[in-house]
Write a protein that holds these residues in place. Structure first.
Motif, PDB file in Angstrom:
ATOM      1  N   VAL A 140      -4.735   1.789   4.418  1.00 26.02           N
ATOM      2  CA  VAL A 140      -5.525   0.555   4.434  1.00 26.02           C
ATOM      3  C   VAL A 140      -6.779   0.762   5.262  1.00 26.02           C
ATOM      4  O   VAL A 140      -6.718   1.206   6.418  1.00 26.02           O
ATOM      5  N   ALA A 186      -7.725  -0.214   0.185  1.00 26.74           N
ATOM      6  CA  ALA A 186      -6.881   0.917   0.565  1.00 26.74           C
ATOM      7  C   ALA A 186      -7.311   2.152  -0.215  1.00 26.74           C
ATOM      8  O   ALA A 186      -7.857   2.055  -1.319  1.00 26.74           O
ATOM      9  N   CYS A 236      -8.759  -5.131   5.809  1.00 27.63           N
ATOM     10  CA  CYS A 236      -7.736  -6.164   5.624  1.00 27.63           C
ATOM     11  C   CYS A 236      -8.204  -7.384   6.414  1.00 27.63           C
ATOM     12  O   CYS A 236      -8.029  -7.441   7.634  1.00 27.63           O
ATOM     13  N   PHE A 292      -0.960   4.704   0.256  1.00 31.77           N
ATOM     14  CA  PHE A 292      -2.376   4.445   0.440  1.00 31.77           C
ATOM     15  C   PHE A 292      -2.635   4.057   1.897  1.00 31.77           C
ATOM     16  O   PHE A 292      -1.791   3.405   2.531  1.00 31.77           O
ATOM     17  N   MET A 311       0.209   1.231  -3.988  1.00 33.48           N
ATOM     18  CA  MET A 311      -0.684   0.072  -4.023  1.00 33.48           C
ATOM     19  C   MET A 311      -0.291  -0.882  -5.157  1.00 33.48           C
ATOM     20  O   MET A 311      -1.136  -1.495  -5.825  1.00 33.48           O
ATOM     21  N   PRO A 345       0.795  -1.232   0.000  1.00 27.18           N
ATOM     22  CA  PRO A 345       0.000   0.000   0.000  1.00 27.18           C
ATOM     23  C   PRO A 345       0.826   1.281   0.000  1.00 27.18           C
ATOM     24  O   PRO A 345       0.416   2.285  -0.594  1.00 27.18           O
TER      25      PRO A 345
END
Length: 328
Positions: free
Chosen positions: A117, A135, A120, A115, A38, A34
């Motif tokens: 997150v 993300a 997850c 990015f 990403m 990320p």
């Protein structure tokens, strides 16, 4: 457990966290970073890497040298025309801009972008099983690269692994008072293991080829071409290379590359009416690229979509890996 999500320092750049989504039952896993735009850094099927690693993660972050599965945003490929709705995109001297051999800005701005997150998790029951990573990046006026795309928006990437397939959904939300032109794309590099490049087979399902000039910029002309299944090392044709742009790609179109024991299939699920096939002679990779807009998207040769303030746009494609000769 069938699906798992793990995080760990990336082996090449330990200061960056790599997120791996896996399907244990299908011996399939994909890794994204990320904090490096990403980028998809690895895709392993049956214990073997199928992505082209080229110069790797560090070169991507430092100089925009693409590898793996890079996201090209907020605009993809080459940019010549630089005005949209009367607003100029200033690329000269703006951080994050990378130039091609002709001095044209190429591949967007996000190679080193971070990015955040927002999701997850692995889900092993219910109606949406899979390994998930979502993300988001806020592209606003406070960014140093904003002048090269002065249209406030958020960019969300949703990744889901299910069985031996990874689904990638990309969403743009216009957060300011200006319309946001839709011009992003993805540039997956594939290198099926276990066979030489000359023995790889590429299915070319695209029927509308955009004519390019010597800078690989569209002229505006489109030619009908036959679809085909080609062996890249075909001696009767002197070996095949590609750097082609296609338009009018219908949702659901599938393009596959096969080599060794692996068939890699890219499906243009929705929102990607353009495609690029890239297979250079000097590099053992084939890129099958879903694009929301053509190269030089603001030139006016082709219509370009835009998101009104407060609205959003999404596009999705998928990558599946199966045994050679096995359809999906």
């Amino acid at each position: 457990m069938t699906y798992q999500v793990t995080t760990a320092p990336h082996p090449e750049m330990p200061e960056l966290t790599a997120v791996t989504l896996s399907s244990a039952d299908h011996d399939f896993e994909v890794t994204f970073v990320p904090a490096a735009g990403m980028v998809g850094a690895s895709l392993i099927s049956a214990g073997q890497e199928v992505l082209g690693q080229r110069k790797g993660l560090a070169a991507y972050c430092a100089g925009g040298h693409t590898f793996g599965i890079p996201l090209l945003a907020p605009w993809a490929n080459r940019l010549v025309a630089n005005v949209f709705d009367g607003v100029e995109l200033v690329t000269d001297g703006t951080p994050g801009v990378h130039l091609d051999e002709n001095g044209l800005p190429i591949h967007g701005l996000l190679a080193g972008a971070t990015f955040t997150v927002t999701r997850c998790e692995a889900i092993n029951s219910g109606d949406q099983p899979g390994a998930w990573l979502v993300a988001e990046l806020d592209f606003g006026p406070d960014r140093p690269d904003f002048a090269a795309f002065p249209f406030p928006h958020t960019l969300e990437v949703s990744v889901r692994v299910v069985h031996s397939r990874v689904d990638l959904k990309t969403t743009i939300r216009a957060t300011g008072d200006a319309r946001v032109p839709i011009a992003f794309g993805w540039h997956p590099y594939f290198a099926p293991p276990g066979a030489d490049r000359q023995d790889w087979t590429l299915a070319q399902p695209f029927a509308h080829s955009v004519v390019l000039d010597t800078r690989s910029v569209p002229t505006g002309e489109v030619l009908r071409v036959p679809v085909s299944v080609d062996v890249l090392g075909d001696p009767a044709r002197g070996g095949l290379t590609y750097d082609n742009l296609y338009s009018q790609v219908a949702p659901g179109t599938r393009c596959f590359l096969e080599g060794g024991k692996h068939r890699i299939t890219v499906t243009y699920d929705s929102g990607y009416p353009y495609a690029i096939l890239y297979a250079p002679a000097e590099d053992d990779v084939v890129a099958i690229e879903p694009m929301t807009a053509p190269t030089d998207p603001l030139a006016g040769a082709f219509d370009i979509r835009a998101v009104d303030p407060g609205q959003s746009f999404s596009a999705q494609y998928s990558i599946a890996v199966t045994a050679s000769g096995v359809g999906l």
